[in-house]
Design a protein around this motif. Structure first.
Motif, PDB file in Angstrom:
ATOM      1  N   PHE A   1      77.719 -36.673  27.618  1.00 54.37           N
ATOM      2  CA  PHE A   1      76.914 -35.447  27.664  1.00 54.37           C
ATOM      3  C   PHE A   1      77.133 -34.584  26.426  1.00 54.37           C
ATOM      4  O   PHE A   1      78.108 -34.721  25.695  1.00 54.37           O
ATOM      5  N   ASN A   2      76.214 -33.659  26.207  1.00 53.61           N
ATOM      6  CA  ASN A   2      76.260 -32.760  25.050  1.00 53.61           C
ATOM      7  C   ASN A   2      75.712 -31.405  25.482  1.00 53.61           C
ATOM      8  O   ASN A   2      74.499 -31.223  25.603  1.00 53.61           O
ATOM      9  N   THR A   3      76.606 -30.457  25.728  1.00 52.57           N
ATOM     10  CA  THR A   3      76.171 -29.147  26.209  1.00 52.57           C
ATOM     11  C   THR A   3      75.329 -28.403  25.177  1.00 52.57           C
ATOM     12  O   THR A   3      74.559 -27.511  25.541  1.00 52.57           O
ATOM     13  N   ASN A   4      75.447 -28.760  23.909  1.00 54.27           N
ATOM     14  CA  ASN A   4      74.673 -28.077  22.859  1.00 54.27           C
ATOM     15  C   ASN A   4      73.177 -28.307  23.026  1.00 54.27           C
ATOM     16  O   ASN A   4      72.378 -27.495  22.537  1.00 54.27           O
ATOM     17  N   VAL A   5      72.798 -29.393  23.672  1.00 51.62           N
ATOM     18  CA  VAL A   5      71.371 -29.666  23.865  1.00 51.62           C
ATOM     19  C   VAL A   5      70.981 -29.663  25.337  1.00 51.62           C
ATOM     20  O   VAL A   5      69.863 -30.027  25.687  1.00 51.62           O
ATOM     21  N   GLY A   6      71.921 -29.281  26.226  1.00 50.87           N
ATOM     22  CA  GLY A   6      71.522 -29.025  27.605  1.00 50.87           C
ATOM     23  C   GLY A   6      71.990 -29.997  28.652  1.00 50.87           C
ATOM     24  O   GLY A   6      71.623 -29.856  29.827  1.00 50.87           O
ATOM     25  N   THR A   7      72.831 -30.997  28.309  1.00 54.18           N
ATOM     26  CA  THR A   7      73.370 -31.873  29.344  1.00 54.18           C
ATOM     27  C   THR A   7      74.826 -31.493  29.608  1.00 54.18           C
ATOM     28  O   THR A   7      75.566 -31.194  28.676  1.00 54.18           O
ATOM     29  N   THR A   8      75.218 -31.511  30.869  1.00 55.25           N
ATOM     30  CA  THR A   8      76.560 -31.060  31.241  1.00 55.25           C
ATOM     31  C   THR A   8      77.406 -32.152  31.879  1.00 55.25           C
ATOM     32  O   THR A   8      78.591 -31.945  32.128  1.00 55.25           O
ATOM     33  N   THR A   9      76.832 -33.306  32.156  1.00 52.22           N
ATOM     34  CA  THR A   9      77.601 -34.455  32.635  1.00 52.22           C
ATOM     35  C   THR A   9      77.057 -35.711  31.967  1.00 52.22           C
ATOM     36  O   THR A   9      75.912 -35.745  31.491  1.00 52.22           O
ATOM     37  N   ASP A  10      77.882 -36.757  31.937  1.00 54.76           N
ATOM     38  CA  ASP A  10      77.417 -38.040  31.427  1.00 54.76           C
ATOM     39  C   ASP A  10      76.241 -38.536  32.275  1.00 54.76           C
ATOM     40  O   ASP A  10      76.075 -38.133  33.437  1.00 54.76           O
ATOM     41  N   PHE A  11      75.460 -39.424  31.708  1.00 56.30           N
ATOM     42  CA  PHE A  11      74.347 -40.025  32.450  1.00 56.30           C
ATOM     43  C   PHE A  11      74.107 -41.420  31.908  1.00 56.30           C
ATOM     44  O   PHE A  11      74.717 -41.845  30.911  1.00 56.30           O
ATOM     45  N   CYS A  12      73.228 -42.148  32.556  1.00 53.77           N
ATOM     46  CA  CYS A  12      72.878 -43.504  32.136  1.00 53.77           C
ATOM     47  C   CYS A  12      71.402 -43.535  31.752  1.00 53.77           C
ATOM     48  O   CYS A  12      70.569 -42.887  32.399  1.00 53.77           O
ATOM     49  N   VAL A  13      71.086 -44.294  30.723  1.00 47.82           N
ATOM     50  CA  VAL A  13      69.707 -44.416  30.269  1.00 47.82           C
ATOM     51  C   VAL A  13      69.334 -45.888  30.193  1.00 47.82           C
ATOM     52  O   VAL A  13      70.188 -46.745  29.909  1.00 47.82           O
ATOM     53  N   ALA A  14      68.078 -46.196  30.463  1.00 44.27           N
ATOM     54  CA  ALA A  14      67.614 -47.575  30.383  1.00 44.27           C
ATOM     55  C   ALA A  14      67.819 -48.109  28.972  1.00 44.27           C
ATOM     56  O   ALA A  14      67.480 -47.455  27.985  1.00 44.27           O
ATOM     57  N   LYS A  15      68.403 -49.285  28.879  1.00 46.77           N
ATOM     58  CA  LYS A  15      68.658 -49.905  27.573  1.00 46.77           C
ATOM     59  C   LYS A  15      67.352 -50.237  26.878  1.00 46.77           C
ATOM     60  O   LYS A  15      67.265 -50.186  25.642  1.00 46.77           O
ATOM     61  N   TYR A  16      66.346 -50.561  27.654  1.00 44.82           N
ATOM     62  CA  TYR A  16      65.030 -50.936  27.119  1.00 44.82           C
ATOM     63  C   TYR A  16      63.966 -50.011  27.665  1.00 44.82           C
ATOM     64  O   TYR A  16      64.133 -49.387  28.715  1.00 44.82           O
ATOM     65  N   GLU A  17      62.831 -49.940  26.970  1.00 41.65           N
ATOM     66  CA  GLU A  17      61.662 -49.271  27.552  1.00 41.65           C
ATOM     67  C   GLU A  17      61.307 -50.002  28.841  1.00 41.65           C
ATOM     68  O   GLU A  17      61.481 -51.218  28.956  1.00 41.65           O
ATOM     69  N   MET A  18      60.844 -49.256  29.847  1.00 39.48           N
ATOM     70  CA  MET A  18      60.637 -49.844  31.163  1.00 39.48           C
ATOM     71  C   MET A  18      59.541 -50.903  31.120  1.00 39.48           C
ATOM     72  O   MET A  18      58.500 -50.733  30.478  1.00 39.48           O
ATOM     73  N   ARG A  19      59.811 -52.009  31.827  1.00 36.42           N
ATOM     74  CA  ARG A  19      58.820 -53.072  32.021  1.00 36.42           C
ATOM     75  C   ARG A  19      58.295 -53.008  33.454  1.00 36.42           C
ATOM     76  O   ARG A  19      59.003 -52.561  34.353  1.00 36.42           O
ATOM     77  N   CYS A  20      57.088 -53.455  33.652  1.00 38.21           N
ATOM     78  CA  CYS A  20      56.529 -53.564  34.999  1.00 38.21           C
ATOM     79  C   CYS A  20      56.850 -54.957  35.532  1.00 38.21           C
ATOM     80  O   CYS A  20      56.489 -55.972  34.923  1.00 38.21           O
ATOM     81  N   VAL A  21      57.571 -54.995  36.658  1.00 35.74           N
ATOM     82  CA  VAL A  21      57.969 -56.269  37.250  1.00 35.74           C
ATOM     83  C   VAL A  21      57.476 -56.298  38.699  1.00 35.74           C
ATOM     84  O   VAL A  21      57.761 -55.390  39.481  1.00 35.74           O
ATOM     85  N   GLY A  22      56.732 -57.341  39.063  1.00 40.58           N
ATOM     86  CA  GLY A  22      56.229 -57.462  40.426  1.00 40.58           C
ATOM     87  C   GLY A  22      54.861 -58.108  40.474  1.00 40.58           C
ATOM     88  O   GLY A  22      54.191 -58.297  39.440  1.00 40.58           O
ATOM     89  N   ALA A  23      54.428 -58.417  41.683  1.00 37.77           N
ATOM     90  CA  ALA A  23      53.183 -59.152  41.876  1.00 37.77           C
ATOM     91  C   ALA A  23      51.962 -58.379  41.422  1.00 37.77           C
ATOM     92  O   ALA A  23      50.934 -58.974  41.071  1.00 37.77           O
TER      93      ALA A  23
END
Length: 508
Positions: free
Chosen positions: A239-261
């Motif tokens: 996290f980086n309080t200078n830009v507005g985050t106050t706890t760690d978080f997780c982000v998708a490694k890749y841009e989201m793909r559509c998976v499914g029928a």
């Protein structure tokens, strides 16, 4: 020759012939010092009043300061006889003593000295017995990281209320038997970094052991800490309080793909699931509300609540600031030197699938050694070693941020009733003050002296009466206008294009 006492002064009569005598008044204390006898001061001093702050090897003596005292002499009573310890100047009312033996009785006396060096005659004493073991640590606090939950598996815990020289140990149970850290205090506090811990919720306790191998009780003071983990193909971000985050978080490694029928589709559902994976191309032709839904659907799919969201602007900025600070992300080998990679942006026919290779370029040969390849690298490395794909280039990504159209930043010298197009960050001069909706820290790079040609990215306000839904990163045919800080606030919520996708985050 001594004739009588008068007003505490000796009066001497010197007979000179038969004519009488003269009186010479002499300070008795001066006379006593001169003749070497032990005298007393006129000071009325009650002496030692109490002994507190007693530990196994230390204590504090207390008395009431006397305005007429010039100093105080401290004595330890040994078999009823005063044994001189030290003299301290007035004004004073306390003295901390160290170096004692645990579980031992001690008796003390304090006497006041006047300006001539004479002492009062009080016989007051105080007796205490030192503790067998050190004091129990009085405070435990999370030091690094500064917030919980976190992805850090080796937190640093500050233990206070300890004594220099004591061995302080940290535990994860109230019996102080499950030890995870230890160290020798050099003062009243000590910072202890734990061994590597598993993903779980912890409560830390502490105790102290003195040089006599006596150990305190387990502390009642505690601190809670939760170690979390990221879902598959999500990366941990500090996290980086200078830009507005106050706890760690997780982000998708890749841009989201559509998976499914039901894929490809613009409508997320049980048969169209947003997935972070290397294979396939990004999920595009999805509008802002549906990208929010697609990320939110991951909560039920993964059996959690309020964890998955469309990435927010503070989260995007936390990632960008982190990337910008890592030397290896710059062609010059130092943050701010050379160029930052702008990803898949060289007018290719569309976004390419990713792989788990350390790098992949769109330079034709797709090799790390290709001339000029660094600028088009699709990966960036975070400070924790994690590697994220296509934050710049590939496709635009929806951000959960809406800017009021009238508050968009723009270049004042140009008309605002028509689209201004891409601007360099350093050229902006309106609506970018510290109190404005688009204050610089919320969306701009640190190196404002650089331009889009240096890989920083550019900004497109569009028209200052429409749009306001933010997209970031650029797309596969935007060239130097793509970058990790690239921002466009010209979109409407229902915009849906083949160059516009999204990325989800997982909040701990």
């Amino acid at each position: 020759m001594l004739s009588y006492f008068r007003s505490s002064l000796f009066t001497f009569c010197l007979i000179i012939g038969l004519s009488g005598c003269n009186e010479i008044k002499v300070n008795p204390k001066a006379l006593q010092r001169e003749i070497g006898t032990v005298g007393s001061s006129d000071i009325v001093f009650a002496g030692l009043t109490s002994i507190d702050q007693v530990t196994d090897t230390t204590m504090r003596l207390n008395w009431t300061n006397n305005a007429d005292a010039s100093a105080y002499q401290i004595y330890r009573m040994v078999a009823g006889t005063p044994s001189y310890i030290t003299t301290i100047p007035a004004p004073a009312s306390t003295l901390t003593l160290t170096g004692f033996t645990p579980n031992t009785s001690y008796t003390f006396r304090v006497r006041a000295l006047d300006s001539t060096g004479a002492t009062d005659v009080n016989t007051t004493t105080q007796t205490i017995t030192t503790n067998l073991a050190p004091n129990v640590p009085s405070g435990i606090a999370l030091q690094t990281p500064s917030a919980s939950p976190s992805l850090v598996s080796t937190p640093t815990i500050r233990v206070s209320g300890v004594k220099s020289g004591d061995v302080v140990k940290l535990f994860t149970n109230s019996l102080c038997t499950a030890q995870v850290a230890s160290g020798t205090a050099a003062g009243t506090t000590i910072d202890l970094t734990t061994s590597t811990l598993a993903v779980a919720a912890y409560t830390f306790y502490a105790n102290s052991t003195n040089t006599y191998t006596h150990t305190s009780a387990c502390s009642s003071a505690t601190v809670a800490y939760v170690i979390s983990s990221c879902p598959a193909n999500f990366l941990g971000v500090p996290f980086n309080t200078n830009v507005g985050t106050t706890t760690d978080f997780c982000v998708a490694k890749y841009e989201m793909r559509c998976v499914g029928a039901s894929c490809p589709t613009s409508t997320p559902g049980v048969n169209a699931v947003a997935t972070s994976q290397s294979s396939g191309t990004p999920w595009t032709n999805i509008n802002h509300p549906d990208s929010i839904t697609a990320c939110s659907n991951l909560n039920a799919i993964n059996g959690v609540s309020n964890k998955f969201y469309l990435i927010s602007n503070p989260e995007w900025m936390t990632i960008a600031r982190n990337i910008e600070s890592v030397d290896s992300n710059w062609s010059g080998g130092t943050a701010g030197s050379g160029v930052l990679p702008i990803g898949w942006t060289a007018l290719n026919s569309g976004p390419a699938p990713s792989t788990d290779a350390s790098c992949l370029y769109n330079t034709g040969s797709d090799t790390c050694a290709a001339t000029g390849a660094f600028k088009y690298r699709r990966t960036h490395t975070l400070s924790n070693g994690e590697v994220i794909w296509d934050l710049a280039g590939s496709v635009w990504e929806w951000i959960d941020w809406i800017v009021t159209p009238a508050n968009k930043a723009y270049v004042a010298a140009r008309p605002i009733n028509t689209a201004q197009g891409f601007e360099e960050f350093r050229d902006l001069d309106v609506n970018v003050g510290a109190t404005d909706e688009m204050k610089p820290s919320t969306w701009q790079p640190t190196f404002l002296n650089l331009t889009g040609a240096d890989g920083i990215g550019r900004y497109d306000p569009g028209i200052n009466s429409t749009g306001g839904y933010a997209v970031r990163g650029g797309a596969f045919w935007y060239g130097d206008s793509s970058g990790i800080y690239t921002l466009d606030v010209n979109s409407e919520p229902n915009a849906s294009y083949g160059i516009l996708g999204f990325r989800c985050v997982y909040r701990l």
